[in-house]
Design an enzyme around this catalytic site. Structure first.
Site, PDB file in Angstrom:
ATOM      1  N   LEU A  11       5.715   9.605   6.549  1.00  0.00           N
ATOM      2  CA  LEU A  11       5.667   9.881   4.938  1.00  0.00           C
ATOM      3  C   LEU A  11       6.954   9.557   3.992  1.00  0.00           C
ATOM      4  O   LEU A  11       7.139  10.068   3.097  1.00  0.00           O
ATOM      5  CB  LEU A  11       5.772  11.485   4.885  1.00  0.00           C
ATOM      6  CG  LEU A  11       4.392  12.115   5.885  1.00  0.00           C
ATOM      7  CD1 LEU A  11       4.329  13.774   5.483  1.00  0.00           C
ATOM      8  CD2 LEU A  11       2.866  11.684   4.878  1.00  0.00           C
ATOM      9  N   TYR A  28       8.449 -10.945   3.890  1.00  0.00           N
ATOM     10  CA  TYR A  28       7.248 -10.150   4.341  1.00  0.00           C
ATOM     11  C   TYR A  28       6.069 -10.696   4.849  1.00  0.00           C
ATOM     12  O   TYR A  28       5.508 -10.215   5.873  1.00  0.00           O
ATOM     13  CB  TYR A  28       6.789  -9.533   2.969  1.00  0.00           C
ATOM     14  CG  TYR A  28       5.405  -8.896   3.055  1.00  0.00           C
ATOM     15  CD1 TYR A  28       5.242  -7.727   3.877  1.00  0.00           C
ATOM     16  CD2 TYR A  28       4.458  -9.550   2.263  1.00  0.00           C
ATOM     17  CE1 TYR A  28       3.836  -7.500   3.935  1.00  0.00           C
ATOM     18  CE2 TYR A  28       3.214  -9.253   2.234  1.00  0.00           C
ATOM     19  CZ  TYR A  28       2.665  -8.044   3.015  1.00  0.00           C
ATOM     20  OH  TYR A  28       1.456  -7.415   3.104  1.00  0.00           O
ATOM     21  N   ASN A  51      10.893  -2.767  10.685  1.00  0.00           N
ATOM     22  CA  ASN A  51       9.893  -2.036  10.296  1.00  0.00           C
ATOM     23  C   ASN A  51       8.560  -2.731  10.896  1.00  0.00           C
ATOM     24  O   ASN A  51       7.667  -2.023  11.705  1.00  0.00           O
ATOM     25  CB  ASN A  51       9.784  -1.712   8.968  1.00  0.00           C
ATOM     26  CG  ASN A  51       9.003  -0.484   8.534  1.00  0.00           C
ATOM     27  OD1 ASN A  51       9.504   0.612   9.298  1.00  0.00           O
ATOM     28  ND2 ASN A  51       8.377  -0.422   7.495  1.00  0.00           N
ATOM     29  N   ASP A  88       6.708 -15.198  -4.579  1.00  0.00           N
ATOM     30  CA  ASP A  88       5.298 -15.392  -4.955  1.00  0.00           C
ATOM     31  C   ASP A  88       4.736 -16.628  -5.042  1.00  0.00           C
ATOM     32  O   ASP A  88       5.471 -17.510  -5.702  1.00  0.00           O
ATOM     33  CB  ASP A  88       5.478 -14.785  -6.565  1.00  0.00           C
ATOM     34  CG  ASP A  88       5.235 -13.393  -6.724  1.00  0.00           C
ATOM     35  OD1 ASP A  88       5.296 -12.666  -5.735  1.00  0.00           O
ATOM     36  OD2 ASP A  88       5.620 -12.900  -7.811  1.00  0.00           O
TER      37      ASP A  88
HETATM   38  N1  UDP Z   1       3.809  -9.262 -11.431  1.00  0.00           N
HETATM   39  C1  UDP Z   1       4.355  -9.260 -12.756  1.00  0.00           C
HETATM   40  N2  UDP Z   1       5.007  -8.434 -13.274  1.00  0.00           N
HETATM   41  C2  UDP Z   1       5.075  -7.137 -12.644  1.00  0.00           C
HETATM   42  C3  UDP Z   1       4.624  -7.137 -11.214  1.00  0.00           C
HETATM   43  C4  UDP Z   1       4.031  -8.224 -10.579  1.00  0.00           C
HETATM   44  O1  UDP Z   1       3.999 -10.439 -13.214  1.00  0.00           O
HETATM   45  O2  UDP Z   1       5.779  -6.043 -13.282  1.00  0.00           O
HETATM   46  C5  UDP Z   1       2.864 -10.109 -10.832  1.00  0.00           C
HETATM   47  C6  UDP Z   1       3.589 -10.851  -9.490  1.00  0.00           C
HETATM   48  O3  UDP Z   1       4.478 -11.816  -9.866  1.00  0.00           O
HETATM   49  C7  UDP Z   1       2.281 -11.359  -8.927  1.00  0.00           C
HETATM   50  C8  UDP Z   1       1.260 -10.682  -9.278  1.00  0.00           C
HETATM   51  O4  UDP Z   1       1.765  -9.893 -10.529  1.00  0.00           O
HETATM   52  O5  UDP Z   1       2.118 -12.666  -9.227  1.00  0.00           O
HETATM   53  C9  UDP Z   1       0.599  -9.348  -8.317  1.00  0.00           C
HETATM   54  O6  UDP Z   1       2.015  -8.884  -7.898  1.00  0.00           O
HETATM   55  P1  UDP Z   1       1.694  -7.498  -6.890  1.00  0.00           P
HETATM   56  O7  UDP Z   1       3.320  -7.219  -6.782  1.00  0.00           O
HETATM   57  O8  UDP Z   1       1.197  -6.601  -7.592  1.00  0.00           O
HETATM   58  O9  UDP Z   1       1.156  -8.131  -5.598  1.00  0.00           O
HETATM   59  P2  UDP Z   1       1.476  -9.185  -4.713  1.00  0.00           P
HETATM   60  O10 UDP Z   1       0.652 -10.357  -4.873  1.00  0.00           O
HETATM   61  O11 UDP Z   1       2.850  -9.304  -4.602  1.00  0.00           O
HETATM   62  O12 UDP Z   1       1.242  -8.602  -3.428  1.00  0.00           O
END
Ligand code: UDP
Length: 335
Positions: free
Chosen positions: A33, A140, A91, A283
């Site tokens: 949690l 990650y 984790n 990313d």
């Molecule tokens: N992203 C963005 N602005 C935000 C959050 C995310 O531009 O405030 C972009 C991020 O760089 C990625 C996409 O949205 O390219 C999806 O990000 P998210 O964190 O939702 O999922 P991830 O692909 O990282 O698992």
């Protein structure tokens, strides 16, 4: 079938738990949690505990007489993993090692693991099949790939049937508006964008506009969380103690950050101001699934194929629960 769902109070884990229960399966969540919400777990279906606590996990597996484990519990934020890899490694890798040892002690021989498309990393080729080379781009993603190998090694040495599900971007909320996405802090694109029309922030920051994509922003494959759940149901039914399988779970359609913002504008009827910013570390430019194996082999069909329908479920949840699960009462007695 009796299934212990680690991380079963989290966003994807709880959606899968509820789906399993709806199919008549005897499923119980095991969750500390910290990120999960007791409010997302149906009555009497939660065991509170730490993944690192092998003894408690072994006891939980024995208590529910588990035939199988679905393993969701993990740290999942890419940005956080770059800043704090120690947390992600202990984790995700330490926690899974504890789980695998508990499964050995309790004699549980079947497992589904929540892996990720992020293990494919920087590949220039989309859509990505399961045989796309894995070159993870963030701590990650490297923890998730390491866990895939841990599971394979345990399977060979000790006998364990497994299916690895490499998710693309889980999104949306339950169609009845009862359960949705609520992370603290929230890092995910759709809930952050919807926070603007909700009045929780005044703009959305776009991380990177110079990617090699048509509009310069990152492309992802947003798969509805209930479609992810149905993939788990099909996969666990096909997982025997001899199974060694891998499936991508995504729609096969990519959406750029810009397209997601536009879909949110259409669904909410409001203009969403944007701020252009640098790339977020870790990313990859584009992650889109080739889901043909899952469709052919297990007969999976996503219910949600239009991103606006996915966003509409999320919008329904966020409007009804602007503060997330805080405003909902937990109905579950922990067991
Ligand atoms: N992203 C963005 N602005 C935000 C959050 C995310 O531009 O405030 C972009 C991020 O760089 C990625 C996409 O949205 O390219 C999806 O990000 P998210 O964190 O939702 O999922 P991830 O692909 O990282 O698992």
């Amino acid at each position: 079938m009796k299934i212990l769902v680690t991380g079963g109070a989290g966003y994807v884990g709880s959606a899968c738990l509820r789906y399993l229960l709806s199919q008549g399966c005897d499923a119980v969540a095991y969750d500390n949690l910290v990120q999960g919400h007791a409010q997302a777990v149906p009555q009497g279906r939660l065991i509170e505990g730490e993944l690192a606590d092998t003894e408690a996990l072994t006891a939980a597996l024995k208590k529910v007489k588990a035939d199988a484990v679905m393993h969701f519990a993990a740290a999942t934020c890419v940005g956080e993993s770059v800043e704090n890899p120690s947390y992600h490694y202990s984790n995700n890798i330490g926690g899974t090692l504890s789980l695998l040892n508990a499964m050995r002690a309790a004699g549980v021989k079947r497992m589904l693991f929540s892996s990720t498309c992020a293990t494919y990393g920087m590949t220039p080729k989309i859509p990505m099949s399961e045989s796309t080379p894995q070159e993870p781009f963030s701590p990650y993603a490297r923890t998730k790939l390491t866990v895939e190998w841990m599971i394979r090694d345990f399977a060979e040495a000790y006998g364990l049937g497994f299916t690895l599900l490499r998710y693309f971007n889980a999104s949306g909320a339950s169609s009845d508006g009862q359960f949705g996405e609520d992370h603290d802090p929230e890092n995910h694109l759709i809930p952050l964008v919807l926070g603007v029309p909700l009045g929780q922030r005044d703009k959305i920051t776009i991380f990177g506009t110079d990617y090699p994509t048509p509009d310069g922003t990152c492309i992802r494959d947003y798969v509805h969380v209930d479609d992810l759940a149905s993939a788990h149901w099909l996969a666990i039914g096909a997982t025997t103690p001899d199974t060694r399988e891998i499936f991508n779970v995504g729609t096969g359609n990519g959406q750029s950050v810009m397209q997601i913002i536009e879909a949110c504008e259409q669904v909410t009827g409001q203009t969403i101001p944007r701020e252009l910013a640098d790339r977020r570390p870790g990313d990859p430019p584009a992650l889109v699934a080739d889901p043909v194996k899952l469709k052919k082999q297990l007969g999976w069909q996503p219910r949600y194929t239009d991103i606006k329908d996915v966003v509409a479920t999320a919008w329904q949840w966020h409007q009804a629960n602007p503060a997330g699960y805080v405003s909902k009462e937990a109905s579950c007695a922990t067991i």
